[in-house]
Enzyme design. Structure first.
Site, PDB file in Angstrom:
ATOM      1  CB  CYS A 148      -0.962  -0.015   1.184  1.00  0.00           C
ATOM      2  SG  CYS A 148      -0.232  -0.400   2.766  1.00  0.00           S
TER       3      CYS A 148
HETATM    4  N1  LIG Z   1      -3.808  -4.412   5.145  1.00  0.00           N
HETATM    5  C1  LIG Z   1      -3.369  -3.688   4.136  1.00  0.00           C
HETATM    6  O1  LIG Z   1      -3.672  -2.474   4.008  1.00  0.00           O
HETATM    7  C2  LIG Z   1      -2.479  -4.309   3.107  1.00  0.00           C
HETATM    8  C3  LIG Z   1      -2.022  -5.611   3.244  1.00  0.00           C
HETATM    9  N2  LIG Z   1      -1.192  -6.134   2.272  1.00  0.00           N
HETATM   10  C4  LIG Z   1      -0.680  -7.486   2.401  1.00  0.00           C
HETATM   11  O2  LIG Z   1      -1.767  -8.391   2.250  1.00  0.00           O
HETATM   12  C5  LIG Z   1      -1.536  -9.552   3.044  1.00  0.00           C
HETATM   13  C6  LIG Z   1      -2.704  -9.725   4.006  1.00  0.00           C
HETATM   14  O3  LIG Z   1      -2.682  -8.566   4.811  1.00  0.00           O
HETATM   15  P1  LIG Z   1      -3.796  -8.341   5.902  1.00  0.00           P
HETATM   16  O4  LIG Z   1      -5.098  -8.828   5.397  1.00  0.00           O
HETATM   17  O5  LIG Z   1      -3.680  -6.923   6.348  1.00  0.00           O
HETATM   18  O6  LIG Z   1      -3.297  -9.307   7.071  1.00  0.00           O
HETATM   19  P2  LIG Z   1      -4.149 -10.057   8.184  1.00  0.00           P
HETATM   20  O7  LIG Z   1      -3.196 -10.368   9.273  1.00  0.00           O
HETATM   21  O8  LIG Z   1      -5.382  -9.289   8.474  1.00  0.00           O
HETATM   22  O9  LIG Z   1      -4.583 -11.439   7.460  1.00  0.00           O
HETATM   23  C7  LIG Z   1      -3.606 -12.424   7.179  1.00  0.00           C
HETATM   24  C8  LIG Z   1      -4.303 -13.565   6.460  1.00  0.00           C
HETATM   25  O10 LIG Z   1      -3.324 -14.580   6.192  1.00  0.00           O
HETATM   26  C9  LIG Z   1      -3.809 -15.820   6.718  1.00  0.00           C
HETATM   27  N3  LIG Z   1      -2.692 -16.677   7.127  1.00  0.00           N
HETATM   28  C10 LIG Z   1      -1.836 -16.482   8.158  1.00  0.00           C
HETATM   29  N4  LIG Z   1      -0.954 -17.497   8.209  1.00  0.00           N
HETATM   30  C11 LIG Z   1      -1.272 -18.355   7.199  1.00  0.00           C
HETATM   31  C12 LIG Z   1      -0.747 -19.603   6.729  1.00  0.00           C
HETATM   32  N5  LIG Z   1       0.314 -20.144   7.323  1.00  0.00           N
HETATM   33  N6  LIG Z   1      -1.343 -20.195   5.673  1.00  0.00           N
HETATM   34  C13 LIG Z   1      -2.404 -19.622   5.058  1.00  0.00           C
HETATM   35  N7  LIG Z   1      -2.956 -18.443   5.445  1.00  0.00           N
HETATM   36  C14 LIG Z   1      -2.391 -17.831   6.510  1.00  0.00           C
HETATM   37  C15 LIG Z   1      -4.654 -15.430   7.894  1.00  0.00           C
HETATM   38  O11 LIG Z   1      -5.504 -16.523   8.220  1.00  0.00           O
HETATM   39  P3  LIG Z   1      -6.045 -16.688   9.744  1.00  0.00           P
HETATM   40  O12 LIG Z   1      -7.152 -15.729   9.913  1.00  0.00           O
HETATM   41  O13 LIG Z   1      -6.505 -18.115   9.783  1.00  0.00           O
HETATM   42  O14 LIG Z   1      -4.880 -16.410  10.641  1.00  0.00           O
HETATM   43  C16 LIG Z   1      -5.392 -14.235   7.327  1.00  0.00           C
HETATM   44  O15 LIG Z   1      -6.454 -14.651   6.506  1.00  0.00           O
HETATM   45  C17 LIG Z   1      -0.211  -9.316   3.773  1.00  0.00           C
HETATM   46  O16 LIG Z   1       0.856  -9.915   3.083  1.00  0.00           O
HETATM   47  C18 LIG Z   1      -0.074  -7.810   3.745  1.00  0.00           C
HETATM   48  O17 LIG Z   1       1.265  -7.442   3.856  1.00  0.00           O
HETATM   49  C19 LIG Z   1      -0.834  -5.435   1.146  1.00  0.00           C
HETATM   50  C20 LIG Z   1      -1.285  -4.147   0.977  1.00  0.00           C
HETATM   51  C21 LIG Z   1      -2.120  -3.492   1.945  1.00  0.00           C
HETATM   52  C1  LIG Z   2       0.019   0.456   9.322  1.00  0.00           C
HETATM   53  C2  LIG Z   2       0.890  -0.692   8.874  1.00  0.00           C
HETATM   54  O1  LIG Z   2       1.408  -1.459   9.661  1.00  0.00           O
HETATM   55  N1  LIG Z   2       1.028  -0.868   7.567  1.00  0.00           N
HETATM   56  C3  LIG Z   2       1.810  -1.969   7.023  1.00  0.00           C
HETATM   57  C4  LIG Z   2       1.607  -1.987   5.535  1.00  0.00           C
HETATM   58  C5  LIG Z   2       1.706  -3.406   5.014  1.00  0.00           C
HETATM   59  C6  LIG Z   2       1.470  -3.512   3.548  1.00  0.00           C
HETATM   60  O2  LIG Z   2       1.312  -2.617   2.780  1.00  0.00           O
HETATM   61  O3  LIG Z   2       1.473  -4.712   3.047  1.00  0.00           O
HETATM   62  P1  LIG Z   2       2.786  -5.484   2.564  1.00  0.00           P
HETATM   63  O4  LIG Z   2       3.369  -6.018   3.785  1.00  0.00           O
HETATM   64  O5  LIG Z   2       2.185  -6.481   1.633  1.00  0.00           O
HETATM   65  O6  LIG Z   2       3.683  -4.552   1.871  1.00  0.00           O
HETATM   66  C7  LIG Z   2       3.314  -1.831   7.341  1.00  0.00           C
HETATM   67  O7  LIG Z   2       3.764  -0.717   7.576  1.00  0.00           O
HETATM   68  O8  LIG Z   2       4.000  -2.864   7.280  1.00  0.00           O
END
Ligand SMILES: NC(=O)C1=CN([C@@H]2O[C@H](COP(=O)(O)OP(=O)(O)OC[C@H]3O[C@@H](n4cnc5c(N)ncnc54)[C@H](OP(=O)(O)O)[C@@H]3O)[C@@H](O)[C@H]2O)C=CC1
Ligand SMILES: CC(=O)N[C@@H](CCC(=O)OP(=O)(O)O)C(=O)O
Length: 343
Positions: A148
């Protein structure tokens, strides 16, 4: 088309699921969880979807995913797909990975910044970095969806770097995100009592988006040596603002900056240049838009750029769908929200 999501119980995954439910080309969404020993009603795992949600969360099974779907989205934590995606890569099965595991081309860089074992070096080289406005996912089978902060920062930087409008070692980025950016896992930083009515810097000079941003910037101008990048946690749930400062190169003025942004994004529906009307979070949160404003200050010879996104839509699930639309040659706007959360 039948699509699979791994990680629907996470913030990015649940938003991605909600968006794909309205995608005109998606006929069925199959959900797979790693904690499930048997099928579980999605409502039990994610109550936000409500008691009438009939979809089941199935136990994770790579063979079943490849047999029953045409693409898989991984919305999983960092350090998961570097191993979990291997059978899909071997089978050349289409993958859109929202994590950072395949964004960095150099395995040593990944291990330095993520502190986890890197994926296979060839898989890293083959992965496509899906910055949708500047790269095209068509013809690729493994899409590394950008982070992000990287998305907001790169879209704010692109016209300045690509058109050589800045002093190359003057880049400073002050990026701020809501707590949903950290995912659902609780940390001391994101604990309500710590976040509420507070502002917290973190990851100073160690944030994993630094190498991701620099990797893409240096494809535009290899002479940009580095950037000063800080991240701050905002006391809001969703929304991300990247505030960018750069010294203007000789002869550059406000008109040149505005022309660069207008020329760069004139054909990109989801990037709106707001000129000197600097954007706020509320004009994009809930949508897939990136709004970017820019002001040149002749007194300090400094260009200020402000780039705002919804971190879980354009910063994650929305951009993943842009890449999905590119991969399968669908309408570029299909399944993507264009209205913001009001008031
Ligand atoms: N949040 C954001 O704004 C952004 C996030 N991302 C990326 O997207 C991905 C998800 O982020 P986010 O949704 O915030 O994270 P969360 O921690 O909210 O969700 C993580 C997800 O991964 C699952 N998970 C954890 N361990 C495993 C495993 N061993 N095998 C399969 N699934 C697993 C979890 O399942 P369970 O619930 O069962 O633990 C959950 O569904 C991350 O890589 C993050 O860096 C990228 C851009 C923006
Ligand atoms: C507030 C906050 O914790 N933000 C996350 C953004 C994670 C993200 O953008 O996802 P990826 O890990 O896929 O890059 C951080 O700074 O790591």
């Amino acid at each position: 088309m039948k699509v699979a999501i791994v990680g629907v119980t996470g913030y990015a995954g649940m938003v991605l699921y909600q968006l794909l439910k309205s995608h005109p080309e998606v006929s069925q969404i199959n959900l797979y969880g790693h904690d499930q020993k048997q099928a579980q009603p999605l409502y039990e795992a994610v109550p936000q979807f409500g008691p009438t949600e009939t979809t089941l969360l199935l136990p994770y099974d790579a063979d079943a995913i490849m047999a029953d779907n045409q693409v898989v989205f991984f919305a999983t934590s960092a350090g998961i797909t570097n191993a979990l995606a291997v059978p899909f890569i071997k089978a050349h099965f289409p993958v859109i990975d929202l994590s950072g595991d395949y964004r960095l081309k150099d395995p040593a860089q990944y291990e330095k910044w993520y502190h986890k074992p890197a994926a296979d070096p060839k898989a890293l080289q083959d992965a496509h970095f899906g910055l949708a406005e500047f790269e095209n996912a068509q013809g690729h089978t493994y899409i590394a969806n950008p982070g992000c902060y990287a998305t907001a920062t790169l879209l704010g930087l692109a016209p300045l770097v690509q058109q050589h409008l800045i002093v190359k070692d003057s880049l400073i980025v002050d990026a701020k995100s809501g707590t949903s950016g950290a995912g659902k896992k609780l940390t001391t930083l994101t604990h309500f009592s710590q976040t509420n009515e507070n502002l917290q810097l973190y990851g100073i000079n160690t944030h994993k988006h630094i190498p991701e941003i620099m990797q893409e910037v240096q494809t535009w101008d290899p002479e940009v040596p580095a950037l000063q990048f800080t991240t701050t946690l905002l006391p809001v749930t969703t929304g991300l603002m990247a505030t960018i400062y750069a010294k203007a190169a000789p002869g550059v003025n406000g008109a040149a900056v505005a022309k660069a942004f207008n020329d760069t994004y004139q054909n990109d529906f989801f990037v709106r240049f707001t000129s000197e009307q600097l954007p706020t979070l509320k004009q994009v949160v809930g949508s897939n838009f990136t709004d970017i404003g820019a002001i040149y200050n002749p007194v300090t010879n400094t260009i200020l750029v402000v780039s705002v996104i919804d971190n879980v839509i354009k910063g994650a699930g929305g951009q993943a769908i842009q890449n999905f639309n590119q991969m399968f040659n669908f309408d570029p706007l299909a399944g993507l929200p264009t209205t913001v959360a009001l008031p």
